[in-house]
Scaffold this active site. Structure first.
Site, short mmCIF file in Angstrom:
data_model
loop_
_atom_site.label_atom_id
_atom_site.label_comp_id
_atom_site.label_asym_id
_atom_site.label_seq_id
_atom_site.Cartn_x
_atom_site.Cartn_y
_atom_site.Cartn_z
N GLY A 31 0.88 -1.20 -0.13
CA GLY A 31 0.08 0.02 -0.37
C GLY A 31 1.22 0.98 0.09
O GLY A 31 2.00 1.47 -0.09
N ALA A 32 0.26 2.25 0.73
CA ALA A 32 0.27 3.66 -0.10
C ALA A 32 1.39 3.65 -1.08
O ALA A 32 2.84 4.04 -1.77
CB ALA A 32 2.44 3.87 1.40
N LEU A 33 0.32 3.99 -1.77
CA LEU A 33 1.33 3.13 -3.38
C LEU A 33 1.13 4.36 -3.99
O LEU A 33 0.86 5.58 -3.91
CB LEU A 33 -0.09 2.82 -4.40
CG LEU A 33 -0.88 1.17 -3.37
CD1 LEU A 33 -2.03 0.76 -4.74
CD2 LEU A 33 -0.06 0.18 -3.56
N HIS A 34 1.64 4.29 -5.22
CA HIS A 34 2.87 5.56 -5.91
C HIS A 34 2.91 5.28 -7.28
O HIS A 34 2.84 4.39 -7.77
CB HIS A 34 3.97 6.26 -5.33
CG HIS A 34 4.76 5.01 -4.80
ND1 HIS A 34 5.25 4.07 -5.81
CD2 HIS A 34 5.54 4.32 -3.76
CE1 HIS A 34 6.18 2.96 -5.66
NE2 HIS A 34 6.39 3.49 -4.32
N HIS A 37 4.42 1.55 -8.27
CA HIS A 37 3.29 0.62 -7.94
C HIS A 37 2.42 0.09 -9.17
O HIS A 37 1.82 -0.68 -9.58
CB HIS A 37 2.74 0.72 -6.96
CG HIS A 37 3.42 1.02 -5.15
ND1 HIS A 37 2.96 1.15 -4.19
CD2 HIS A 37 3.83 -0.54 -4.67
CE1 HIS A 37 3.66 1.34 -3.28
NE2 HIS A 37 4.26 0.34 -3.53
N GLY A 162 8.55 -5.36 -8.34
CA GLY A 162 9.12 -4.40 -9.07
C GLY A 162 10.76 -4.71 -9.12
O GLY A 162 11.86 -5.02 -7.86
N ARG A 202 7.92 4.51 1.94
CA ARG A 202 9.15 5.66 2.44
C ARG A 202 9.34 6.82 2.80
O ARG A 202 9.47 7.53 3.42
CB ARG A 202 10.12 4.67 3.29
CG ARG A 202 9.26 3.29 3.78
CD ARG A 202 11.05 2.77 4.17
NE ARG A 202 11.24 1.40 4.97
CZ ARG A 202 10.69 0.21 4.05
NH1 ARG A 202 10.27 -0.04 3.53
NH2 ARG A 202 9.88 -0.92 5.63
#
Ligand code: AMP
Length: 295
Positions: A31-34, A37, A162, A202
């Site tokens: 998660g905390a997708l960017h 992703h 990735g 992060r």
């Protein structure tokens, strides 16, 4: 996009999909997708009929409780990004959906274990004795444990990872091979910010100043790639270490030049057919990793 919390419900849905011979592509995330992703979702869209993304902050792969607790969780924004990327299915299980109490307890006791057992043992050998494996005891056991659980639930035809997590990719490939899982693993290139910083969930925890400073990581990697025509491996390594250590806010964990297959460090170009430079460091209290394939 259909959202599932239950592994059983997802399985029932996907069994039906597979009966229609659709190719299922899977993208596991925390998660905390960017955009990094989303590049995996895009690759999966091209290569599959149905794309499943999972969001799960996996407790067994964290060896630092602080890191686990501070890991960013941005569910609403993640859903929007996935909808925009036309992801078909989001699987977002609770911890109790994937793990028994005993498994979580075992993790606490056996954090130093080099191999991971759950019915079958995966022997990662020297692959996990270097770099991330050496600096984060038990990390890859946790990664293999959760990814194998996801693979058994989703049973994808293809899975997308990735290259940002270079060693993780090698570990997953080895696991799939040793467990004879009929899943094709795809490696996707590193997506970077405009200043070169490799995108990471992060990065959200970096101050504006730290984000600027962090560009030195990719700058160093790109320089190392260029300098390989004029310097030895040993010279390249000390060049990079000196450059990164010169920045007082950076605490360098490692800079390694390794065989890109075995991930064992090399000291001479002849020792590897393909080589990768990998770096891990702390900037403030945020741990960052990056890498570049040299040749
Ligand atoms: P994570 O959510 O950090 O566990 O990452 C989930 C997947 O996204 C992993 O396969 C990562 O390697 C991949 N990923 C993370 N950051 C990037 C990036 N900047 N570029 C490409 N892939 C990435």
């Amino acid at each position: 996009m259909i959202i599932f919390n239950s592994a059983q419900q997802l399985k029932i849905y996907l069994d039906n999909v597979k009966d229609q011979h659709y190719i299922v592509g899977f993208v596991p995330t925390m998660g905390a997708l960017h955009r990094g992703h989303i590049s995996l979702i895009n690759a999966a869209k091209i290569q599959s009929d149905i794309v499943v993304c999972s969001i799960f902050v996996n407790p067994t792969q964290f060896n630092d409780l602080n890191d686990l607790q501070n890991y960013p969780r941005t569910f609403e924004a993640d859903c929007k990004l996935l909808e925009t990327a036309h992801c078909d299915i989001l699987f977002i299980p609770e911890v109790s959906e994937l793990y028994t109490f005993e498994e979580l307890e075992l993790k606490k006791e056996k954090i130093e274990d080099k191999s991971w057992t759950e019915g079958k043992t995966v022997d990662f050998g020297s692959l996990v004795e270097v770099m991330e494996g050496a600096h984060r005891p038990g990390h890859f056991n946790g990664v293999a444990q959760v990814v194998s659980k996801f693979f058994r639930i989703v049973e994808p035809n293809k899975a997308f990872f990735g290259q940002k997590d270079f060693q993780q990719l090698a570990v997953i490939r080895k696991m799939v091979k040793q467990l004879n899982m009929p899943i094709e693993i795809f490696a996707c290139p590193i997506i970077r910010e405009s200043n070169g910083l490799a995108m990471s969930s992060r990065n959200e925890r970096l101050s504006a100043e730290e984000r600027n400073l962090a560009s030195i990581i990719s700058k160093t990697l790109f320089e190392v790639k260029e300098l390989q025509t004029t310097k030895t491996i040993v010279e390249l390594k000390s060049f990079a270490e000196d450059q990164l250590k010169a920045e007082p806010k950076i605490e360098l964990e490692y800079f390694e030049i390794s065989d890109a297959d075995s991930l064992q460090p090399i000291t001479d170009y002849n020792q590897a057919a393909t080589a990768v430079a990998c770096v891990a460091l702390k900037l403030g209290n945020v741990r960052l990793i990056d890498n570049i394939v040299l040749y």
